[in-house]
Design a protein around this motif. Structure first.
Motif, short mmCIF file in Angstrom:
data_model
loop_
_atom_site.label_atom_id
_atom_site.label_comp_id
_atom_site.label_asym_id
_atom_site.label_seq_id
_atom_site.Cartn_x
_atom_site.Cartn_y
_atom_site.Cartn_z
N THR A 11 -12.54 -14.93 -27.90
CA THR A 11 -13.57 -14.17 -27.18
C THR A 11 -13.45 -12.67 -27.41
O THR A 11 -14.36 -11.93 -27.09
CB THR A 11 -13.54 -14.45 -25.66
OG1 THR A 11 -12.36 -13.87 -25.09
CG2 THR A 11 -13.60 -15.93 -25.36
N SER A 13 -13.71 -11.24 -30.05
CA SER A 13 -14.81 -10.90 -30.98
C SER A 13 -14.39 -9.94 -32.08
O SER A 13 -15.19 -9.13 -32.55
CB SER A 13 -16.00 -10.31 -30.21
OG SER A 13 -16.43 -11.19 -29.20
N PRO A 47 -22.52 -19.18 -32.54
CA PRO A 47 -23.53 -18.67 -31.59
C PRO A 47 -24.87 -19.36 -31.75
O PRO A 47 -25.55 -19.65 -30.75
CB PRO A 47 -23.61 -17.18 -31.95
CG PRO A 47 -22.30 -16.86 -32.57
CD PRO A 47 -21.88 -18.10 -33.29
N GLY A 121 -15.13 -9.97 -24.24
CA GLY A 121 -15.72 -9.56 -25.50
C GLY A 121 -14.87 -8.55 -26.24
O GLY A 121 -13.64 -8.55 -26.18
N SER A 157 -17.97 -2.26 -20.52
CA SER A 157 -18.73 -3.38 -21.06
C SER A 157 -20.03 -3.49 -20.28
O SER A 157 -20.03 -3.81 -19.09
CB SER A 157 -17.93 -4.68 -20.94
OG SER A 157 -16.75 -4.61 -21.71
N ALA A 231 -23.40 -6.11 -29.20
CA ALA A 231 -23.40 -7.56 -29.42
C ALA A 231 -24.68 -8.16 -28.86
O ALA A 231 -25.30 -7.60 -27.96
CB ALA A 231 -22.18 -8.20 -28.75
N HIS A 232 -25.07 -9.32 -29.40
CA HIS A 232 -26.29 -9.96 -28.92
C HIS A 232 -26.17 -11.47 -29.09
O HIS A 232 -25.27 -11.96 -29.79
CB HIS A 232 -27.50 -9.45 -29.72
CG HIS A 232 -27.52 -9.95 -31.14
ND1 HIS A 232 -28.19 -11.09 -31.53
CD2 HIS A 232 -26.92 -9.47 -32.27
CE1 HIS A 232 -28.02 -11.29 -32.82
NE2 HIS A 232 -27.25 -10.32 -33.30
N LEU A 233 -27.06 -12.19 -28.47
CA LEU A 233 -27.21 -13.61 -28.73
C LEU A 233 -28.68 -13.89 -29.01
O LEU A 233 -29.53 -13.70 -28.12
CB LEU A 233 -26.73 -14.46 -27.55
CG LEU A 233 -26.74 -15.99 -27.83
CD1 LEU A 233 -25.77 -16.32 -28.96
CD2 LEU A 233 -26.40 -16.79 -26.59
N GLU A 263 -23.34 -10.84 -33.60
CA GLU A 263 -23.73 -11.83 -32.60
C GLU A 263 -22.54 -12.16 -31.72
O GLU A 263 -21.41 -12.29 -32.19
CB GLU A 263 -24.27 -13.08 -33.27
CG GLU A 263 -25.07 -13.96 -32.33
CD GLU A 263 -26.14 -14.77 -33.03
OE1 GLU A 263 -27.18 -15.04 -32.41
OE2 GLU A 263 -25.94 -15.13 -34.20
N LEU A 264 -22.80 -12.31 -30.43
CA LEU A 264 -21.77 -12.67 -29.48
C LEU A 264 -21.20 -14.03 -29.83
O LEU A 264 -21.90 -14.91 -30.31
CB LEU A 264 -22.37 -12.71 -28.07
CG LEU A 264 -21.41 -12.76 -26.89
CD1 LEU A 264 -20.65 -11.46 -26.76
CD2 LEU A 264 -22.20 -13.03 -25.60
N LEU A 268 -18.68 -16.86 -24.99
CA LEU A 268 -19.37 -15.93 -24.09
C LEU A 268 -20.87 -16.17 -24.11
O LEU A 268 -21.55 -16.07 -23.08
CB LEU A 268 -19.05 -14.49 -24.48
CG LEU A 268 -17.58 -14.07 -24.36
CD1 LEU A 268 -17.39 -12.63 -24.80
CD2 LEU A 268 -17.06 -14.27 -22.93
N GLY A 269 -21.40 -16.52 -25.28
CA GLY A 269 -22.83 -16.79 -25.38
C GLY A 269 -23.28 -17.93 -24.49
O GLY A 269 -24.39 -17.92 -23.95
#
Length: 285
Positions: A11, A13, A47, A121, A157, A231-233, A263-264, A268-269
């Motif tokens: 996690t 990342s 993800p 993260g 965060s 970060a994103h999903l 990408e996350l 966590l996503g």
């Protein structure tokens, strides 16, 4: 292998090449999609798999590494020559991974200092990097653990989600808070505060949420040198926009370093859902 080894979990990342360059050992968490149990990572739970499953209402849950799995990692490091281990993990209030590290440390063949980053993260990843940098500079295991704690505590965060439903499903927020967010059709801005998800603000649209996230990240950066990650999903375009904006506005403090964007991870996503955008700001020592 260094005489002091830094361990973290998936996690955190960290890009694979960054972890390898700093000799950081990464232990995967697990993702359960339907009846299938997979390690988090490019060869297991990705993800994209998690985002698709969530959209289709396929049950998705996550699981910590067992104490036995953590102990095996410590034993392998010791067999390769490690004399001590600093094990840096995501918040103990969000996962049992830190507890697994503590339990495994009791029977490890070398001393293990388990660190609860109180973050999630890449903020945990930056803490692990701080520990590795302390070791590379000749620091002791205790000094490396303290460097990790300081970096994590200084980091911010920040994130927004399209819906609070996924956080509710995973038990990360209460049902009442999720119901309120849904009823108001807002985009919640959230942060990690002392290891837990905290509500910061509510805005009406994704565009406003992205603009506000940018302002909060710039404020969190202060005036000194920083590392920044977006970060994103399943939201690459908006993540790219935020990355570009932060790189421009924080250019002096980045001192030539890039704003990471990616990408996350799947674990966590699974708890934030598609559409999430996050910014981590980590002041440098």
């Amino acid at each position: 292998m260094s005489r002091i080894v830094v361990v973290t979990d998936s996690t955190a990342s960290l890009p694979a090449e960054v972890a390898a360059a700093h000799e950081i050992v990464v232990v995967p968490l697990q993702v359960v999609i339907g009846a299938e149990v997979l390690d988090e990572g490019p060869e297991g739970a990705t993800p994209a798999m998690v985002a698709a499953a969530l959209k289709e209402w396929t049950p998705v849950s996550t699981s910590r590494p067992s104490p036995a799995a953590m102990r095996a990692v410590y034993e392998q490091a010791a067999a390769a020559g490690a004399e001590a281990i600093v094990s840096v993990h995501l918040s103990g209030d969000m996962s049992g991974t830190y507890e697994s590290a503590q339990l495994a440390a009791q029977d490890a063949p070398v001393p293990v200092l388990a660190v609860d980053s109180r973050q999630v993260g890449v903020a945990t990843g930056y803490a692990a990097l701080a520990a590795a940098e302390a070791v590379a500079a000749g620091g002791s295991a205790e000094e490396a653990a303290e460097a990790a704690r300081r970096r994590a505590e200084a980091s911010s965060s920040l994130f927004y989600v399209d819906t609070l439903e996924y956080l509710r499903r995973g038990g990360r927020i209460g049902a009442a808070a999720a119901l309120l967010g849904g009823a108001l059709a807002v985009k919640p801005l959230l942060a990690i505060s002392d290891g837990r998800v905290e509500s910061l603000e509510r805005v009406r649209t994704s565009q406003r949420a992205l603009a506000r996230l940018e302002e909060l990240a710039v404020t969190a950066a202060g005036d000194g040198p920083v590392d920044v990650c977006v970060a994103h999903l399943a939201n690459p375009d908006r993540a790219a926009t935020l990355t570009s904006r932060l790189a421009e506005r924080l250019a002096d403090q980045l001192e030539g370093r890039e704003v990471w964007c990616g990408e996350l991870g799947a674990v966590l996503g699974a708890h934030v859902g598609p559409g999430m955008i996050a910014a981590c700001v980590a002041p440098r020592p």
